[in-house]
Design an enzyme around this catalytic site. Structure first.
Site, PDB file in Angstrom:
ATOM      1  CB  SER A 126     -33.564   5.409  10.016  1.00 18.42           C
ATOM      2  OG  SER A 126     -34.230   4.538  10.871  1.00 18.42           O
ATOM      3  CE1 TYR A 151     -35.753   2.719   8.577  1.00 20.57           C
ATOM      4  CE2 TYR A 151     -36.095   2.481   5.818  1.00 20.57           C
ATOM      5  CZ  TYR A 151     -35.874   2.914   7.330  1.00 20.57           C
ATOM      6  OH  TYR A 151     -36.246   4.183   7.385  1.00 20.57           O
ATOM      7  CE  LYS A 155     -34.014   5.759   5.489  1.00 25.41           C
ATOM      8  NZ  LYS A 155     -34.079   6.572   4.331  1.00 25.41           N
ATOM      9  CG  PHE A 176     -35.233   7.744  17.785  1.00 26.92           C
ATOM     10  CD1 PHE A 176     -34.069   8.135  16.942  1.00 26.92           C
ATOM     11  CD2 PHE A 176     -34.746   6.316  18.560  1.00 26.92           C
ATOM     12  CE1 PHE A 176     -32.585   8.056  17.404  1.00 26.92           C
ATOM     13  CE2 PHE A 176     -33.233   6.380  18.796  1.00 26.92           C
ATOM     14  CZ  PHE A 176     -33.043   7.348  18.275  1.00 26.92           C
ATOM     15  CG  ASN A 197     -44.217   1.872  10.332  1.00 24.64           C
ATOM     16  OD1 ASN A 197     -44.702   1.944   9.610  1.00 24.64           O
ATOM     17  ND2 ASN A 197     -43.291   0.912  10.490  1.00 24.64           N
ATOM     18  CB  THR A 214     -49.580 -10.044  15.274  1.00 33.01           C
ATOM     19  OG1 THR A 214     -50.384 -10.963  15.130  1.00 33.01           O
ATOM     20  CG2 THR A 214     -48.869 -11.402  16.190  1.00 33.01           C
ATOM     21  NE  ARG A 296     -41.113  -6.218  12.666  1.00 33.96           N
ATOM     22  CZ  ARG A 296     -41.895  -5.169  12.184  1.00 33.96           C
ATOM     23  NH1 ARG A 296     -43.081  -4.693  11.354  1.00 33.96           N
ATOM     24  NH2 ARG A 296     -41.242  -3.813  12.687  1.00 33.96           N
TER      25      ARG A 296
HETATM   26  C1  WQD Z   1     -42.598  -0.677  16.109  1.00 35.53           C
HETATM   27  C2  WQD Z   1     -42.784  -1.936  17.350  1.00 35.53           C
HETATM   28  C3  WQD Z   1     -42.349  -4.639  16.400  1.00 35.53           C
HETATM   29  C4  WQD Z   1     -46.448  -4.123  13.854  1.00 35.53           C
HETATM   30  C5  WQD Z   1     -40.038   1.998  12.133  1.00 35.53           C
HETATM   31  C6  WQD Z   1     -40.243   2.430  10.991  1.00 35.53           C
HETATM   32  C7  WQD Z   1     -38.652   2.793  10.154  1.00 35.53           C
HETATM   33  C8  WQD Z   1     -37.862   4.015  10.937  1.00 35.53           C
HETATM   34  C9  WQD Z   1     -37.965   3.121  12.588  1.00 35.53           C
HETATM   35  C10 WQD Z   1     -37.792   6.305  10.520  1.00 35.53           C
HETATM   36  C11 WQD Z   1     -41.228  -3.049  17.137  1.00 35.53           C
HETATM   37  C12 WQD Z   1     -44.094  -4.049  17.135  1.00 35.53           C
HETATM   38  C13 WQD Z   1     -45.515  -3.814  14.841  1.00 35.53           C
HETATM   39  C14 WQD Z   1     -47.192  -5.372  14.568  1.00 35.53           C
HETATM   40  C15 WQD Z   1     -45.711  -5.535  16.384  1.00 35.53           C
HETATM   41  N1  WQD Z   1     -37.886   5.061  11.577  1.00 35.53           N
HETATM   42  N2  WQD Z   1     -44.541  -4.430  16.008  1.00 35.53           N
HETATM   43  N3  WQD Z   1     -46.903  -5.634  15.720  1.00 35.53           N
HETATM   44  O1  WQD Z   1     -39.729  -1.287  13.158  1.00 35.53           O
HETATM   45  O2  WQD Z   1     -39.314   0.265  14.881  1.00 35.53           O
HETATM   46  O3  WQD Z   1     -39.282   1.268  12.177  1.00 35.53           O
HETATM   47  O4  WQD Z   1     -39.211   3.365  13.294  1.00 35.53           O
HETATM   48  O5  WQD Z   1     -37.168   5.345   9.620  1.00 35.53           O
HETATM   49  O6  WQD Z   1     -38.252   3.416   8.954  1.00 35.53           O
HETATM   50  O7  WQD Z   1     -40.842   1.497   9.788  1.00 35.53           O
HETATM   51  O8  WQD Z   1     -41.633   0.280  13.976  1.00 35.53           O
HETATM   52  O9  WQD Z   1     -44.098   0.236  13.834  1.00 35.53           O
HETATM   53  O10 WQD Z   1     -42.747  -1.892  12.533  1.00 35.53           O
HETATM   54  O11 WQD Z   1     -42.907  -1.635  14.961  1.00 35.53           O
HETATM   55  O12 WQD Z   1     -46.098  -6.015  17.579  1.00 35.53           O
HETATM   56  O13 WQD Z   1     -48.066  -5.316  13.299  1.00 35.53           O
HETATM   57  O14 WQD Z   1     -44.219  -2.947  16.891  1.00 35.53           O
HETATM   58  O15 WQD Z   1     -41.417  -5.671  16.312  1.00 35.53           O
HETATM   59  O16 WQD Z   1     -41.152  -3.614  18.195  1.00 35.53           O
HETATM   60  P1  WQD Z   1     -39.725  -0.281  13.779  1.00 35.53           P
HETATM   61  P2  WQD Z   1     -42.247  -0.787  13.523  1.00 35.53           P
END
Ligand code: WQD
Length: 339
Positions: A126, A151, A155, A176, A197, A214, A296
């Site tokens: 990741s 997390y 990795k 990504f 996600n 949110t 978050r």
């Molecule tokens: C993306 C953006 C949140 C939910 C993911 C995978 C992880 C890795 C990387 C492979 C962030 C924002 C999210 C919500 C929001 N991939 N968000 N409201 O955290 O980048 O990680 O990609 O390994 O396994 O989980 O992805 O989709 O959780 O968040 O505003 O209800 O969306 O703060 O900025 P993340 P995500």
């Protein structure tokens, strides 16, 4: 030479899309999955696309006896290791669960592989291993920092374990942000419970399963104040795993052990949360109820890939754009709700 490839977590989001591509490329996927973040129904989605039901064992990779039995039953030439917990936010709340499952599961898998003379592994890593990169776009020579979440740290530790063990041929794929769904809408992201996600939360809000989305933070140092990520289509990501198997093949399945390579898998473009919301609304014509909330914990501010190493050495490049990713996710959500 056996074409049997073990796919741990093969009924998951990325795993299932990869299994579909494996069939198209002459591999025989052998799936092990404990269904902690997937469902056996995915098998039938794969069958509807490929006409084949993959061999599936309902087991946890931490169960060494059960995993050893799979190697006894099959001539496994390589492993694609997806099985892991993957929610950044959740890992901050439950770090021990993440370390036990993600790191312990890899160690058990590697022990069983060694006991069965299997040396080849494609590892699901990741971009979170980079933490908040100082230079963007981030390439593979960028320092692997202290990841911002447990997390990401699992990795990083798993890559170190693979690197230190010179008994394996390793291609580590640093994903990504994979989103979207297969164009058939027969498989897609299947978050059990409340999605962690962004994109599944968007589609569940759009279809009325959630009251509102949110946005976690609007005060980041980005053009619109929301976090930036490099979103890529899950089908593009699946393709990369086939090329990674071919890369290991080019090194020699089991002939030359002790090989370790990492590749960033992204489009090379970053989009903010607000841009994803706006693109979803404009590409689907569906309005979205959202509000801005606090940041978050565990989130990095902005990260996007320099994918040129994968472009050059794996011959991999993303083909789908953000609109195609979001429309495919929306079509999948509507299909799920029509059942
Ligand atoms: C993306 C953006 C949140 C939910 C993911 C995978 C992880 C890795 C990387 C492979 C962030 C924002 C999210 C919500 C929001 N991939 N968000 N409201 O955290 O980048 O990680 O990609 O390994 O396994 O989980 O992805 O989709 O959780 O968040 O505003 O209800 O969306 O703060 O900025 P993340 P995500």
């Amino acid at each position: 030479m056996s074409k049997e490839v073990l796919v741990t977590g093969g009924l998951g989001f990325i795993g299932s899309h990869t299994v579909v591509e494996m069939f198209s490329n002459g591999y025989i996927p052998i799936i092990v999955d404990n269904l902690s973040n997937s469902s056996e129904e995915v098998l039938y989605g794969i069958k509807k696309i490929t006409g084949k039901v993959p061999t599936f064992y309902n087991l946890d990779v931490n169960n060494k006896t059960a995993l050893s039995n799979v190697f006894f039953q099959h001539k496994i030439q390589a492993v694609i290791h997806f099985a892991a917990y993957k929610a950044v936010g959740e890992s901050v709340q439950k770090p021990l669960m993440y370390y036990r499952n993600n790191v312990g599961g890899l160690i058990t898998l590697l022990e069983v592989m060694q006991e069965n003379n299997c040396h080849n592994i494609v590892f699901s890593s990741s971009c979170t291993v980079y933490g908040q990169p100082t230079n963007l776009p981030v390439d593979e020579s960028s320092p692997v920092a202290i990841p911002a979440s447990p997390y990401g740290n699992t990795k990083k530790i798993c890559e170190e374990i693979l690197y230190d063990n010179h008994a394996f041929n390793v291609v580590s794929l640093r994903y990504f942000n994979p989103i979207g769904a297969h164009p058939s809408s027969m498989i897609g992201e299947l978050p059990l419970g409340i999605p962690n996600n962004l994109v599944p939360y968007i589609t569940q809000t759009a279809i009325g399963l959630r009251e509102k989305l949110t946005v976690y933070g609007s005060d980041y140092n980005t053009p619109d104040g929301t976090c930036i990520r490099d979103y890529l289509h899950v089908c593009d990501l699946a393709d990369a795993h086939i090329l990674a198997l071919e890369r290991i093949n080019s090194i020699g399945f089991g002939e030359k052990e002790g090989h370790f390579e990492v590749y960033n898998l992204g489009t090379g473009n970053g989009f903010s949360v607000k841009e994803v919301i706006d693109t979803f609304i404009s590409s689907t014509g569906v309005n979205l109820n959202f509000t801005y909330g606090p940041r978050r914990e565990g989130d990095v501010e902005k990260v996007w890939a320099n994918p040129s190493k994968a472009n050059k050495i794996l011959g991999w490049k993303t083909k789908r754009n953000l609109t195609e990713m979001l429309v495919s996710a929306w079509e999948w959500q509507k299909k799920m709700n029509s059942k």
